[in-house]
Design a protein around this motif. Structure first.
Motif, PDB file in Angstrom:
ATOM      1  N   ILE A   1       0.876  -1.197   0.000  1.00 46.86           N
ATOM      2  CA  ILE A   1       0.000   0.000   0.000  1.00 46.86           C
ATOM      3  C   ILE A   1       0.903   1.234   0.000  1.00 46.86           C
ATOM      4  CG2 ILE A   1      -1.812   1.206   1.313  1.00 46.86           C
ATOM      5  CD1 ILE A   1      -2.281  -1.591   2.726  1.00 46.86           C
ATOM      6  N   SER A   2       0.594   2.209  -0.827  1.00 45.27           N
ATOM      7  CA  SER A   2       1.462   3.405  -0.907  1.00 45.27           C
ATOM      8  C   SER A   2       1.329   4.253   0.372  1.00 45.27           C
ATOM      9  CB  SER A   2       1.063   4.248  -2.120  1.00 45.27           C
ATOM     10  OG  SER A   2      -0.139   4.915  -1.829  1.00 45.27           O
ATOM     11  N   GLY A   3       2.348   5.078   0.586  1.00 49.35           N
ATOM     12  CA  GLY A   3       2.348   5.961   1.776  1.00 49.35           C
ATOM     13  C   GLY A   3       1.161   6.902   1.797  1.00 49.35           C
TER      14      GLY A   3
ATOM     15  N   ILE B   1      -6.749   3.583   4.743  1.00 55.12           N
ATOM     16  CA  ILE B   1      -7.314   2.259   4.418  1.00 55.12           C
ATOM     17  C   ILE B   1      -8.378   1.780   5.397  1.00 55.12           C
ATOM     18  CG2 ILE B   1      -5.356   1.388   3.048  1.00 55.12           C
ATOM     19  CD1 ILE B   1      -4.404  -0.039   5.609  1.00 55.12           C
ATOM     20  N   PHE B   2      -8.411   2.358   6.619  1.00 51.65           N
ATOM     21  CA  PHE B   2      -9.442   1.920   7.578  1.00 51.65           C
ATOM     22  C   PHE B   2     -10.736   2.736   7.438  1.00 51.65           C
ATOM     23  CE2 PHE B   2      -5.504   0.451   9.557  1.00 51.65           C
ATOM     24  CZ  PHE B   2      -5.827  -0.877   9.814  1.00 51.65           C
ATOM     25  N   GLU B   3     -10.726   3.721   6.528  1.00 51.83           N
ATOM     26  CA  GLU B   3     -11.953   4.508   6.320  1.00 51.83           C
ATOM     27  C   GLU B   3     -12.942   3.691   5.495  1.00 51.83           C
ATOM     28  OE1 GLU B   3     -10.705   8.120   4.411  1.00 51.83           O
ATOM     29  OE2 GLU B   3      -9.368   8.614   6.092  1.00 51.83           O
ATOM     30  N   ARG B   4     -14.226   3.952   5.744  1.00 50.73           N
ATOM     31  CA  ARG B   4     -15.243   3.192   5.007  1.00 50.73           C
ATOM     32  C   ARG B   4     -15.192   3.482   3.508  1.00 50.73           C
ATOM     33  NH1 ARG B   4     -20.224   3.683   9.263  1.00 50.73           N
ATOM     34  NH2 ARG B   4     -18.797   3.580  10.994  1.00 50.73           N
ATOM     35  N   PHE B   5     -15.310   2.459   2.726  1.00 54.00           N
ATOM     36  CA  PHE B   5     -15.357   2.518   1.258  1.00 54.00           C
ATOM     37  C   PHE B   5     -14.047   2.947   0.610  1.00 54.00           C
ATOM     38  CE2 PHE B   5     -19.824   3.179   2.545  1.00 54.00           C
ATOM     39  CZ  PHE B   5     -20.384   2.056   1.953  1.00 54.00           C
ATOM     40  N   TYR B   6     -12.973   3.064   1.427  1.00 54.52           N
ATOM     41  CA  TYR B   6     -11.709   3.485   0.814  1.00 54.52           C
ATOM     42  C   TYR B   6     -11.065   2.282   0.134  1.00 54.52           C
ATOM     43  CZ  TYR B   6      -7.442   6.061  -0.005  1.00 54.52           C
ATOM     44  OH  TYR B   6      -6.390   6.692  -0.625  1.00 54.52           O
ATOM     45  N   ARG B   7     -10.689   2.454  -1.097  1.00 56.39           N
ATOM     46  CA  ARG B   7      -9.981   1.402  -1.848  1.00 56.39           C
ATOM     47  C   ARG B   7      -8.800   2.042  -2.562  1.00 56.39           C
ATOM     48  NH1 ARG B   7     -12.606  -2.793  -5.242  1.00 56.39           N
ATOM     49  NH2 ARG B   7     -11.150  -4.091  -4.072  1.00 56.39           N
TER      50      ARG B   7
ATOM     51  N   SER C   1       3.337  -1.004   5.521  1.00 61.08           N
ATOM     52  CA  SER C   1       3.335  -1.561   4.171  1.00 61.08           C
ATOM     53  C   SER C   1       4.344  -0.840   3.281  1.00 61.08           C
ATOM     54  CB  SER C   1       1.924  -1.429   3.585  1.00 61.08           C
ATOM     55  OG  SER C   1       1.854  -2.141   2.381  1.00 61.08           O
ATOM     56  N   TYR C   2       4.853  -1.549   2.293  1.00 64.46           N
ATOM     57  CA  TYR C   2       5.763  -0.956   1.286  1.00 64.46           C
ATOM     58  C   TYR C   2       5.259  -1.402  -0.073  1.00 64.46           C
ATOM     59  CZ  TYR C   2       8.586  -0.273   5.404  1.00 64.46           C
ATOM     60  OH  TYR C   2       8.990   0.093   6.647  1.00 64.46           O
ATOM     61  N   THR C   3       5.058  -0.441  -0.954  1.00 61.45           N
ATOM     62  CA  THR C   3       4.518  -0.771  -2.277  1.00 61.45           C
ATOM     63  C   THR C   3       5.424  -1.804  -2.948  1.00 61.45           C
ATOM     64  OG1 THR C   3       4.028   1.585  -2.330  1.00 61.45           O
ATOM     65  CG2 THR C   3       3.505   0.343  -4.312  1.00 61.45           C
ATOM     66  N   GLY C   4       4.803  -2.842  -3.438  1.00 61.04           N
ATOM     67  CA  GLY C   4       5.539  -3.888  -4.178  1.00 61.04           C
ATOM     68  C   GLY C   4       6.222  -4.901  -3.283  1.00 61.04           C
ATOM     69  N   LYS C   5       6.307  -4.646  -1.995  1.00 65.74           N
ATOM     70  CA  LYS C   5       7.035  -5.575  -1.110  1.00 65.74           C
ATOM     71  C   LYS C   5       6.107  -6.348  -0.170  1.00 65.74           C
ATOM     72  CE  LYS C   5      11.517  -3.434  -1.104  1.00 65.74           C
ATOM     73  NZ  LYS C   5      12.396  -2.504  -0.454  1.00 65.74           N
ATOM     74  N   GLY C   6       5.007  -5.768   0.212  1.00 61.97           N
ATOM     75  CA  GLY C   6       4.076  -6.482   1.085  1.00 61.97           C
ATOM     76  C   GLY C   6       3.568  -5.625   2.235  1.00 61.97           C
ATOM     77  N   SER C   7       2.687  -6.209   3.022  1.00 59.92           N
ATOM     78  CA  SER C   7       2.059  -5.468   4.132  1.00 59.92           C
ATOM     79  C   SER C   7       2.050  -6.315   5.395  1.00 59.92           C
ATOM     80  CB  SER C   7       0.599  -5.134   3.800  1.00 59.92           C
ATOM     81  OG  SER C   7       0.492  -4.632   2.501  1.00 59.92           O
ATOM     82  N   GLU C   8       1.968  -5.611   6.511  1.00 66.27           N
ATOM     83  CA  GLU C   8       1.832  -6.308   7.796  1.00 66.27           C
ATOM     84  C   GLU C   8       0.743  -5.622   8.611  1.00 66.27           C
ATOM     85  OE1 GLU C   8       4.644  -8.047  11.300  1.00 66.27           O
ATOM     86  OE2 GLU C   8       5.017  -5.989  10.665  1.00 66.27           O
TER      87      GLU C   8
END
Ligand code: ADP
Length: 472
Positions: free
Chosen positions: A407-409, A415-421, A453-460
């Motif tokens: 996920i980008s900075g 991302i925890f907001e409703r309907f955010y994609r 998270s780091y774009t292209g590397k993964g998320s935790e």
């Protein structure tokens, strides 16, 4: 118009404060004045008495030195020099018979008080009396005293005109000063009350502006730290909070409207197209299938919204029981393993036992499912998803790690907001409510979720929940 304003003023707190202030000030000033007045009057009268006493002792000495004739002459001279309407002298014997007197015409040949003579006979050295003569405007002070070494009594009278005049002047000056002071006190009270109330008026004005639609108005705050200032600051904080809530609700309504429009438009489009072009039974069947899918999507959205509301309503709505987080995460991994294998993902679980929390098992399962579903959804084939459960101090810590798209900075804070994609995940199915629900569940259990998270590397994603003490 002005009368109305003045009448309205009567009900203001400033007016009442001023009234109280002025009232208390006036009462205490009048009490102080009265005390001073009584004291001053008694000092003046005592001074007159002392003068009379001095004179009687002087005349006694004169008598013993020079005899009665010299005394008589002295008394006449004294009465005439002071004024026969100001003072008089009279010598009487024990029976009250007048032996000699200065000019008594002004004093209406005042009677001798026999009771006073009795008092003197009983050994009292002198007796004072204050008399009012009906025809004369001023009171008079009378002293009876025995002329030392004789059987004669000297009666001396002194008009209290001077004293009365002095007290009258004194009363006038005090009255005027008092009036000025009370008026000044009222002015000071009014200005103090106005200053104190100006902050409240600002708050009222701002509230009125807001009720008329100026939602961004705030009370201007000075750094004085007084109660009104604290009220204004709290009021502003409350307005900011309401503003955030209202904007949040507005955004949410916009998002719901937007997200509802797409599937409804699609359902309508499918139905319209089938009506215009569809001829075979298969085409109608396709339409029905598509409509069911779109309706399922809509239902899922509405149900998730309701679940979020329920979770946000707090612990009251949860079915709280002892919940084994290790078991919940292990079961969730078991459920998602076939899907992971099908996508060519490596799903690893590192779960330590005895991680108990107080919670709603179904809700906690839902939270885990959402996070695992996301990890699988946003990790391309060949990647790894790791779920772990540990305890740290008083917390149970669950972490879902993936080697996915990241996920980008810019997106991460939302991302925890409703309907955010996030844009890069639009290719995947989703309604943008999974993380909102997971966060609402974690918060309802007294916990939290954080994401790195780091774009292209993964998320935790890390969930922390309060650990249930082992003794329970
Ligand atoms: P969605 O239904 O879109 O998955 P969510 O609320 O679960 O909605 O997630 C919100 C957005 O956060 C997703 O659209 C996606 O862009 C991003 N996101 C969530 N989890 C991950 C993840 N593990 N990897 C990458 N992006 C993710």
């Amino acid at each position: 118009m002005y009368l109305k304003k003045i009448l309205r003023l009567r009900h203001t707190l400033s007016f009442r404060l001023t009234l109280w202030f002025t009232g208390i000030f006036a009462v205490s000033s009048i009490a102080a004045f009265l005390a001073f007045y009584v004291l001053a009057a008694s000092v003046i009268n005592r001074h007159t008495d002392q003068q009379l006493l001095n004179e009687i002792s002087e005349y006694s000495s004169l008598f013993s030195l020079k005899g009665i004739e010299t005394l008589k002459t002295a008394l006449v001279l004294e009465a005439e020099s002071e004024g026969v309407d100001k003072t008089f002298f009279r010598i009487v014997n024990w029976d009250g018979e007048e032996l000699f007197s200065s000019n008594m015409s002004y004093w209406c040949n005042l009677d001798i008080d026999r009771t006073v003579l009795d008092q003197l006979r009983n050994g009292v050295s002198h007796v004072f009396e204050t008399l009012t003569i009906p025809e004369r405007p001023h009171k008079m002070r009378i002293l009876y005293g025995v002329i030392t070494g004789t059987d004669k009594i000297l009666q001396m009278g002194e008009s209290l005109e001077g004293n009365e005049h002095l007290i009258k002047v004194f009363r006038k000056i005090f009255g005027a000063t008092m009036a000025v002071l009370i008026a000044l006190g009222a002015l000071v009270g009014w200005s103090m009350a106005r200053r104190a109330m100006s902050g409240v008026e600002k708050v009222t004005q701002t509230a009125m502006d807001i009720s008329k639609g100026a939602f961004k108005h705030r009370v201007s705050v000075k750094d004085s730290g007084d109660e009104i200032n604290r009220l204004a600051t709290t009021f502003n904080v409350m307005l900011d909070r309401i503003d955030i809530l209202v904007s949040g609700m507005r955004e949410m309504t916009d998002s719901i409207a937007h997200d509802l429009r797409s599937p409804i438009t699609r359902i309508r489009g499918i139905a319209e197209m089938t009506l215009i072009t569809g001829k075979s039974m298969d085409e109608y069947k396709d339409m029905a299938t598509n409509t069911i899918e779109e309706c399922d999507y809509l239902l899922e959205m509405v149900n998730t919204m309701l679940d979020i509301s329920e979770a946000e309503a707090g612990a009251g709505k949860l079915k709280i029981e002892k919940s084994d987080m290790s078991g919940i995460v292990r079961d969730a991994c078991g459920l998602f393993r076939p899907a992971a294998e099908e996508k060519g993902l490596n799903l690893i679980s590192r779960i330590s036992d005895n991680s108990f929390v107080q919670g709603d098992i179904q809700m906690l399962q839902r939270m885990m499912a959402n996070l695992l579903d996301n990890a699988l959804k946003y990790t391309p084939s060949g990647g790894t998803v790791t779920a772990s459960v540990n305890t740290y101090k008083k917390w149970v810590v669950i972490s879902i790690n993936d080697t996915g798209i990241g996920i980008s900075g810019d997106d991460l804070p939302h991302i925890f907001e409703r309907f955010y994609r996030c844009d890069q995940s639009r290719a995947q199915a989703g309604i943008g409510l999974g993380l909102s629900l997971a966060m609402a569940i974690a918060k309802a259990h007294g916990g939290n979720i954080t994401a790195r998270s780091y774009t292209g590397k993964g998320s935790e994603f890390t969930i922390t929940l309060p650990q249930m003490p082992l003794s329970n």
